[in-house]
Design a protein around this motif. Sequence first.
Motif, PDB file in Angstrom:
ATOM      1  N   ILE A 122      12.234   7.232   4.371  1.00  0.00           N
ATOM      2  CA  ILE A 122      11.473   6.004   4.612  1.00  0.00           C
ATOM      3  C   ILE A 122      10.588   5.685   3.396  1.00  0.00           C
ATOM      4  N   MET A 123      10.108   6.751   2.698  1.00  0.00           N
ATOM      5  CA  MET A 123       9.358   6.532   1.456  1.00  0.00           C
ATOM      6  C   MET A 123      10.251   5.935   0.373  1.00  0.00           C
ATOM      7  N   THR A 124      11.462   6.462   0.271  1.00  0.00           N
ATOM      8  CA  THR A 124      12.396   5.973  -0.756  1.00  0.00           C
ATOM      9  C   THR A 124      12.773   4.518  -0.489  1.00  0.00           C
ATOM     10  N   LEU A 125      12.979   4.191   0.787  1.00  0.00           N
ATOM     11  CA  LEU A 125      13.331   2.805   1.128  1.00  0.00           C
ATOM     12  C   LEU A 125      12.190   1.856   0.745  1.00  0.00           C
ATOM     13  N   ARG A 126      10.944   2.342   0.924  1.00  0.00           N
ATOM     14  CA  ARG A 126       9.817   1.489   0.539  1.00  0.00           C
ATOM     15  C   ARG A 126       9.726   1.375  -0.994  1.00  0.00           C
ATOM     16  N   MET A 127       9.977   2.484  -1.676  1.00  0.00           N
ATOM     17  CA  MET A 127       9.938   2.468  -3.141  1.00  0.00           C
ATOM     18  C   MET A 127      10.957   1.465  -3.688  1.00  0.00           C
ATOM     19  N   LEU A 128      12.102   1.389  -3.028  1.00  0.00           N
ATOM     20  CA  LEU A 128      13.163   0.502  -3.503  1.00  0.00           C
ATOM     21  C   LEU A 128      13.007  -0.929  -2.985  1.00  0.00           C
ATOM     22  N   GLY A 129      11.949  -1.167  -2.231  1.00  0.00           N
ATOM     23  CA  GLY A 129      11.647  -2.529  -1.796  1.00  0.00           C
ATOM     24  C   GLY A 129      12.343  -2.983  -0.528  1.00  0.00           C
ATOM     25  N   TYR A 130      12.910  -2.043   0.230  1.00  0.00           N
ATOM     26  CA  TYR A 130      13.590  -2.437   1.476  1.00  0.00           C
ATOM     27  C   TYR A 130      12.603  -2.761   2.598  1.00  0.00           C
ATOM     28  N   HIS A 131      11.365  -2.277   2.465  1.00  0.00           N
ATOM     29  CA  HIS A 131      10.343  -2.623   3.459  1.00  0.00           C
ATOM     30  C   HIS A 131       8.971  -2.425   2.832  1.00  0.00           C
ATOM     31  N   THR A 132       7.939  -2.918   3.534  1.00  0.00           N
ATOM     32  CA  THR A 132       6.560  -2.754   3.032  1.00  0.00           C
ATOM     33  C   THR A 132       5.666  -2.182   4.137  1.00  0.00           C
ATOM     34  N   LYS A 133       6.267  -1.435   5.049  1.00  0.00           N
ATOM     35  CA  LYS A 133       5.509  -0.927   6.199  1.00  0.00           C
ATOM     36  C   LYS A 133       4.715   0.316   5.803  1.00  0.00           C
ATOM     37  N   PRO A 134       3.512   0.486   6.390  1.00  0.00           N
ATOM     38  CA  PRO A 134       2.705   1.656   6.032  1.00  0.00           C
ATOM     39  C   PRO A 134       3.329   2.977   6.494  1.00  0.00           C
ATOM     40  N   ILE A 135       3.096   4.004   5.682  1.00  0.00           N
ATOM     41  CA  ILE A 135       3.596   5.358   5.967  1.00  0.00           C
ATOM     42  C   ILE A 135       2.413   6.311   5.841  1.00  0.00           C
ATOM     43  N   VAL A 136       2.161   7.083   6.892  1.00  0.00           N
ATOM     44  CA  VAL A 136       1.049   8.026   6.820  1.00  0.00           C
ATOM     45  C   VAL A 136       1.546   9.444   7.096  1.00  0.00           C
ATOM     46  N   ILE A 137       1.102  10.342   6.236  1.00  0.00           N
ATOM     47  CA  ILE A 137       1.420  11.766   6.393  1.00  0.00           C
ATOM     48  C   ILE A 137       0.212  12.415   7.063  1.00  0.00           C
ATOM     49  N   VAL A 138       0.441  12.992   8.237  1.00  0.00           N
ATOM     50  CA  VAL A 138      -0.665  13.594   8.987  1.00  0.00           C
ATOM     51  C   VAL A 138      -0.689  15.082   8.604  1.00  0.00           C
ATOM     52  N   ASN A 139      -1.594  15.396   7.693  1.00  0.00           N
ATOM     53  CA  ASN A 139      -1.587  16.713   7.039  1.00  0.00           C
ATOM     54  C   ASN A 139      -2.417  17.735   7.833  1.00  0.00           C
ATOM     55  N   VAL A 140      -1.995  17.955   9.057  1.00  0.00           N
ATOM     56  CA  VAL A 140      -2.725  18.860   9.958  1.00  0.00           C
ATOM     57  C   VAL A 140      -2.773  20.270   9.366  1.00  0.00           C
ATOM     58  N   GLY A 141      -3.974  20.820   9.251  1.00  0.00           N
ATOM     59  CA  GLY A 141      -4.128  22.191   8.744  1.00  0.00           C
ATOM     60  C   GLY A 141      -3.539  22.374   7.351  1.00  0.00           C
ATOM     61  N   GLY A 142      -3.409  21.280   6.602  1.00  0.00           N
ATOM     62  CA  GLY A 142      -2.857  21.377   5.237  1.00  0.00           C
ATOM     63  C   GLY A 142      -1.366  21.687   5.220  1.00  0.00           C
ATOM     64  N   TYR A 143      -0.673  21.434   6.345  1.00  0.00           N
ATOM     65  CA  TYR A 143       0.752  21.784   6.456  1.00  0.00           C
ATOM     66  C   TYR A 143       1.587  21.215   5.303  1.00  0.00           C
ATOM     67  N   PHE A 144       1.258  19.985   4.898  1.00  0.00           N
ATOM     68  CA  PHE A 144       2.084  19.326   3.880  1.00  0.00           C
ATOM     69  C   PHE A 144       1.610  19.591   2.450  1.00  0.00           C
ATOM     70  N   ASP A 145       0.595  20.450   2.261  1.00  0.00           N
ATOM     71  CA  ASP A 145       0.064  20.670   0.908  1.00  0.00           C
ATOM     72  C   ASP A 145       1.150  21.034  -0.122  1.00  0.00           C
ATOM     73  N   PRO A 146       2.073  21.948   0.209  1.00  0.00           N
ATOM     74  CA  PRO A 146       3.101  22.263  -0.808  1.00  0.00           C
ATOM     75  C   PRO A 146       3.979  21.046  -1.152  1.00  0.00           C
ATOM     76  N   LEU A 147       4.253  20.204  -0.152  1.00  0.00           N
ATOM     77  CA  LEU A 147       5.048  18.998  -0.420  1.00  0.00           C
ATOM     78  C   LEU A 147       4.246  18.043  -1.306  1.00  0.00           C
ATOM     79  N   LEU A 148       2.950  17.916  -1.019  1.00  0.00           N
ATOM     80  CA  LEU A 148       2.101  17.020  -1.810  1.00  0.00           C
ATOM     81  C   LEU A 148       1.972  17.552  -3.243  1.00  0.00           C
ATOM     82  N   ALA A 149       1.985  18.877  -3.385  1.00  0.00           N
ATOM     83  CA  ALA A 149       1.954  19.469  -4.730  1.00  0.00           C
ATOM     84  C   ALA A 149       3.252  19.118  -5.470  1.00  0.00           C
ATOM     85  N   GLN A 150       4.345  19.115  -4.746  1.00  0.00           N
ATOM     86  CA  GLN A 150       5.619  18.714  -5.363  1.00  0.00           C
ATOM     87  C   GLN A 150       5.573  17.242  -5.777  1.00  0.00           C
ATOM     88  N   PHE A 151       4.962  16.397  -4.944  1.00  0.00           N
ATOM     89  CA  PHE A 151       4.819  14.979  -5.306  1.00  0.00           C
ATOM     90  C   PHE A 151       4.022  14.869  -6.614  1.00  0.00           C
TER      91      PHE A 151
END
Length: 192
Positions: A122-151
């Motif tokens: 869904i992030m890639t589709l927004r990057m490519l302009g297929y939509h402009t809808k908001p996307i929120v990552i709910v980083n409970v307990g820092g679960y997504f920290d390694p992914l955010l580090a990759q970003f």
Amino acid sequence: MKKGNEMHVCVYCASSDDVPALYIEAAYTFGEGLARRGWPLVYGGGSIGLMGTVARAVHTSGGRVIGVIPQTLLEREVGYREADELIVTGTLRERKQIMDDRANAFAALPGGFGTLEELLEIMTLRMLGYHTKPIVIVNVGGYFDPLLAQFERIFAQNFAHERYRRLYAVKADPDSALEYLEHFALGAEIRG
Ligand code: AMP
């Protein structure tokens, strides 16, 4: 998004139940928050894992649940048959298209490969302009920290332009994520 629009929030999250309690609690809080705002849940239609937790929380709090599930998963008896609308699709791809079309915002709660795949698509589709809808990552307990580090690595090494940071918002808990989405329900435009 026009002022006063009802938010249909598509939630991506774990199909596993065997996960730390803080994630299950967060999924429940997120579902309650959706129902309190009168925002229908759009999701993968499962009765298991955090998916089932969100759906039951929405129902317990008087909200509306729209599940979109492929026939094969439904046959494995993991479908949430209590959903107000249970849309059964022939394939996984059709299912994703319907989830995208029915939602005007997306939230990722902790999950495994399925959740990551849905979030990144869904992030890639927004990057490519297929939509402009908001996307929120709910980083409970820092679960997504390694992914955010990759970003961060992606931006630092120019695999994506810095401006694509605006593709997504990161919030530490369900309430802040829902407050972020409220901003769009009130008619704010996504910039960038
Ligand atoms: P995972 O994060 O790997 O547990 O996958 C969860 C995500 O993939 C959810 O957001 C669903 O859309 C989809 N999914 C995976 N397994 C199921 C299932 N048994 N029933 C419905 N959807 C599922």
